[in-house]
Design a protein around this motif. Structure first.
Motif, PDB file in Angstrom:
ATOM      1  N   SER A  72       0.839  -1.190   0.000  1.00 60.30           N
ATOM      2  CA  SER A  72       0.000   0.000   0.000  1.00 60.30           C
ATOM      3  C   SER A  72       0.883   1.252   0.000  1.00 60.30           C
ATOM      4  CB  SER A  72      -0.917   0.008   1.224  1.00 60.30           C
ATOM      5  OG  SER A  72      -1.687   1.191   1.258  1.00 60.30           O
ATOM      6  N   LEU A  73       0.598   2.164  -0.915  1.00 54.86           N
ATOM      7  CA  LEU A  73       1.350   3.410  -1.014  1.00 54.86           C
ATOM      8  C   LEU A  73       0.423   4.594  -0.771  1.00 54.86           C
ATOM      9  CD1 LEU A  73       3.438   2.614  -4.222  1.00 54.86           C
ATOM     10  CD2 LEU A  73       4.218   2.507  -1.852  1.00 54.86           C
ATOM     11  N   THR A  74       0.883   5.531   0.017  1.00 57.98           N
ATOM     12  CA  THR A  74       0.072   6.708   0.347  1.00 57.98           C
ATOM     13  C   THR A  74       0.371   7.847  -0.615  1.00 57.98           C
ATOM     14  OG1 THR A  74       0.037   6.110   2.698  1.00 57.98           O
ATOM     15  CG2 THR A  74      -0.461   8.405   2.130  1.00 57.98           C
ATOM     16  N   ILE A  75      -0.698   8.410  -1.171  1.00 57.52           N
ATOM     17  CA  ILE A  75      -0.589   9.560  -2.064  1.00 57.52           C
ATOM     18  C   ILE A  75      -1.083  10.799  -1.320  1.00 57.52           C
ATOM     19  CG2 ILE A  75      -1.300  10.553  -4.273  1.00 57.52           C
ATOM     20  CD1 ILE A  75       0.439   8.050  -4.534  1.00 57.52           C
ATOM     21  N   THR A  76      -0.247  11.824  -1.252  1.00 60.01           N
ATOM     22  CA  THR A  76      -0.621  13.062  -0.562  1.00 60.01           C
ATOM     23  C   THR A  76      -1.779  13.734  -1.295  1.00 60.01           C
ATOM     24  OG1 THR A  76       1.661  13.358   0.176  1.00 60.01           O
ATOM     25  CG2 THR A  76       0.233  15.304   0.219  1.00 60.01           C
ATOM     26  N   ASN A  77      -2.663  14.347  -0.537  1.00 60.81           N
ATOM     27  CA  ASN A  77      -3.826  15.025  -1.105  1.00 60.81           C
ATOM     28  C   ASN A  77      -3.425  16.000  -2.209  1.00 60.81           C
ATOM     29  OD1 ASN A  77      -5.863  13.826   0.411  1.00 60.81           O
ATOM     30  ND2 ASN A  77      -5.640  15.302   2.091  1.00 60.81           N
ATOM     31  N   GLY A  78      -4.258  16.036  -3.248  1.00 59.84           N
ATOM     32  CA  GLY A  78      -4.089  17.061  -4.268  1.00 59.84           C
ATOM     33  C   GLY A  78      -4.674  18.378  -3.809  1.00 59.84           C
ATOM     34  N   SER A  79      -4.561  19.409  -4.664  1.00 63.31           N
ATOM     35  CA  SER A  79      -5.054  20.748  -4.322  1.00 63.31           C
ATOM     36  C   SER A  79      -6.131  21.164  -5.314  1.00 63.31           C
ATOM     37  CB  SER A  79      -3.903  21.767  -4.350  1.00 63.31           C
ATOM     38  OG  SER A  79      -2.846  21.348  -3.502  1.00 63.31           O
ATOM     39  N   GLN A  80      -7.176  21.780  -4.803  1.00 66.09           N
ATOM     40  CA  GLN A  80      -8.267  22.226  -5.663  1.00 66.09           C
ATOM     41  C   GLN A  80      -7.738  23.178  -6.735  1.00 66.09           C
ATOM     42  OE1 GLN A  80     -11.485  21.035  -4.843  1.00 66.09           O
ATOM     43  NE2 GLN A  80     -12.002  21.700  -6.921  1.00 66.09           N
ATOM     44  N   GLY A  81      -8.083  22.898  -7.994  1.00 63.44           N
ATOM     45  CA  GLY A  81      -7.675  23.779  -9.084  1.00 63.44           C
ATOM     46  C   GLY A  81      -6.245  23.579  -9.548  1.00 63.44           C
ATOM     47  N   MET A  82      -5.533  22.621  -8.977  1.00 58.75           N
ATOM     48  CA  MET A  82      -4.140  22.375  -9.352  1.00 58.75           C
ATOM     49  C   MET A  82      -3.992  20.951  -9.892  1.00 58.75           C
ATOM     50  SD  MET A  82      -2.700  25.266  -8.587  1.00 58.75           S
ATOM     51  CE  MET A  82      -0.924  25.036  -8.381  1.00 58.75           C
ATOM     52  N   LYS A  83      -2.892  20.752 -10.619  1.00 58.42           N
ATOM     53  CA  LYS A  83      -2.559  19.430 -11.147  1.00 58.42           C
ATOM     54  C   LYS A  83      -1.183  19.022 -10.633  1.00 58.42           C
ATOM     55  CE  LYS A  83      -5.209  20.158 -15.397  1.00 58.42           C
ATOM     56  NZ  LYS A  83      -5.187  20.171 -16.885  1.00 58.42           N
ATOM     57  N   ARG A  84      -0.948  17.703 -10.581  1.00 59.52           N
ATOM     58  CA  ARG A  84       0.331  17.211 -10.069  1.00 59.52           C
ATOM     59  C   ARG A  84       0.620  15.835 -10.655  1.00 59.52           C
ATOM     60  NH1 ARG A  84      -0.380  16.423  -4.316  1.00 59.52           N
ATOM     61  NH2 ARG A  84       0.024  14.191  -4.497  1.00 59.52           N
ATOM     62  N   VAL A  85       1.889  15.551 -10.820  1.00 55.76           N
ATOM     63  CA  VAL A  85       2.318  14.219 -11.241  1.00 55.76           C
ATOM     64  C   VAL A  85       3.252  13.667 -10.176  1.00 55.76           C
ATOM     65  CG1 VAL A  85       3.501  12.851 -12.988  1.00 55.76           C
ATOM     66  CG2 VAL A  85       2.144  14.825 -13.686  1.00 55.76           C
ATOM     67  N   ASP A  86       2.849  12.579  -9.542  1.00 56.05           N
ATOM     68  CA  ASP A  86       3.715  11.869  -8.608  1.00 56.05           C
ATOM     69  C   ASP A  86       4.344  10.683  -9.324  1.00 56.05           C
ATOM     70  OD1 ASP A  86       2.892  13.673  -6.740  1.00 56.05           O
ATOM     71  OD2 ASP A  86       1.797  12.247  -5.480  1.00 56.05           O
ATOM     72  N   LEU A  87       5.447  10.208  -8.792  1.00 54.03           N
ATOM     73  CA  LEU A  87       6.163   9.095  -9.409  1.00 54.03           C
ATOM     74  C   LEU A  87       6.335   7.974  -8.389  1.00 54.03           C
ATOM     75  CD1 LEU A  87       7.599   8.325 -12.085  1.00 54.03           C
ATOM     76  CD2 LEU A  87       9.710   9.212 -11.079  1.00 54.03           C
ATOM     77  N   ILE A  88       5.908   6.778  -8.761  1.00 54.85           N
ATOM     78  CA  ILE A  88       6.166   5.598  -7.940  1.00 54.85           C
ATOM     79  C   ILE A  88       7.401   4.908  -8.501  1.00 54.85           C
ATOM     80  CG2 ILE A  88       5.304   3.349  -7.194  1.00 54.85           C
ATOM     81  CD1 ILE A  88       2.474   4.461  -7.444  1.00 54.85           C
ATOM     82  N   VAL A  89       8.389   4.677  -7.645  1.00 53.90           N
ATOM     83  CA  VAL A  89       9.628   4.034  -8.076  1.00 53.90           C
ATOM     84  C   VAL A  89       9.923   2.837  -7.186  1.00 53.90           C
ATOM     85  CG1 VAL A  89      10.604   6.202  -8.936  1.00 53.90           C
ATOM     86  CG2 VAL A  89      11.142   5.452  -6.595  1.00 53.90           C
ATOM     87  N   ALA A  90      10.662   1.889  -7.742  1.00 50.83           N
ATOM     88  CA  ALA A  90      11.272   0.831  -6.930  1.00 50.83           C
ATOM     89  C   ALA A  90      12.686   1.314  -6.623  1.00 50.83           C
ATOM     90  CB  ALA A  90      11.296  -0.485  -7.686  1.00 50.83           C
TER      91      ALA A  90
END
Length: 274
Positions: A72-90
């Motif tokens: 299980s991986l936790t993704i931090t909350n996004g922000s209203q009106g904003m965009k974001r790209v997170d990266l999952i790595v080994a």
């Protein structure tokens, strides 16, 4: 020389040796193996992504998630009106003090932006060269506002030797027959011929009988003759010319519709028959 896969009376196989063997068999890249759920990603909520069971090989270093389980991986909350790209790595890591190695999944958080957010940087690293950190990109997590909208796979799944053998067998089954002709050219002539084209993509230049007469043979065909052609009058007919054989004749083939009219074809005929 040191034996790797053999009993010596004491522990002796190193992780470096094991990785070298894997690199020699599979390759030096980073892959997911074709087993289990192949580390498939499942969005559980906008704050959690589950990575299902499977095995990966990262620069020769192997790690797995046990069958019928997940990480299980936790993704931090996004922000209203904003965009974001997170990266999952080994991420491979080696402790600089005691040499203990690990390979775990990590989330690298990206920087929010109103549009066109960039994926965060990761550490490439070279494990066999002694780097202490080396990341294998697994997934990009696309976040728009508060929602995860997409999870993009970034890794390759590599098949087993059995998969490769099956593919080779299938290719061999589909091959009908190939006749190999290895003969010396016995006759060759060149010249120039005026042809009259219609508004089309080809024009007939030589029949087999015309080539027989020109070469003094009686068996010219597509198996023992090659006709190479070029446009010798591009100011009249501005089309590039190749050649093809069809129904007992060699044709000049154009890269575009020809203009109706006469123009010059320069040619060389190679014969490797009797």
């Amino acid at each position: 020389m040191e034996i790797i896969t053999g009993y010596t009376g004491k522990p002796h196989v190193t992780s470096e040796q094991d990785r070298d063997v894997n690199i020699g068999v599979v390759g030096e890249g980073s892959y997911v193996l074709r087993t289990g759920m192949q580390l498939a990603a499942e969005v559980s909520s906008n704050n959690e992504i589950k990575i299902r069971d499977g095995v990966l090989m990262h620069q020769g270093c192997t790690a797995s998630i046990k069958k019928n389980t997940y990480d299980s991986l936790t993704i931090t909350n996004g922000s209203q009106g904003m965009k974001r790209v997170d990266l999952i790595v080994a991420r491979y890591e080696k402790n600089q003090d005691n040499g203990i190695e690990s390979l775990d999944l990590k989330v690298i958080q990206g920087t929010p932006a109103e549009s066109n957010p960039a994926a965060p940087q990761y550490t490439e690293g070279d494990i066999q060269a002694g780097d202490y950190v080396a990341d294998m990109p697994m997934y990009q997590v696309i976040i728009e506002g508060l929602n995860i909208t997409e999870v993009k796979k970034m890794f390759k799944v590599i098949g087993s030797n059995k998969d490769l053998s099956n593919k080779v067998a299938e290719l061999n089954k589909n091959i009908t027959s190939v006749k190999s002709v290895n003969k010396n050219i016995t006759k060759m002539i060149g010249g120039s011929k005026i042809v009259t084209a219609k508004a089309s993509t080809s024009v007939q230049v030589f029949t087999n009988s015309e080539i027989n007469a020109a070469l003094g043979v009686n068996d010219s065909n597509n198996e023992n003759t090659i006709v190479s052609m070029a446009n010798g009058d591009a100011s009249v007919q501005p089309a590039h010319v190749g050649s093809s054989y069809s129904k007992g004749a060699w044709n000049a083939v154009f890269d575009r519709n020809a203009y109706a009219g006469s123009f010059r074809i320069n040619y060389v005929i190679f014969y490797f028959g009797k």
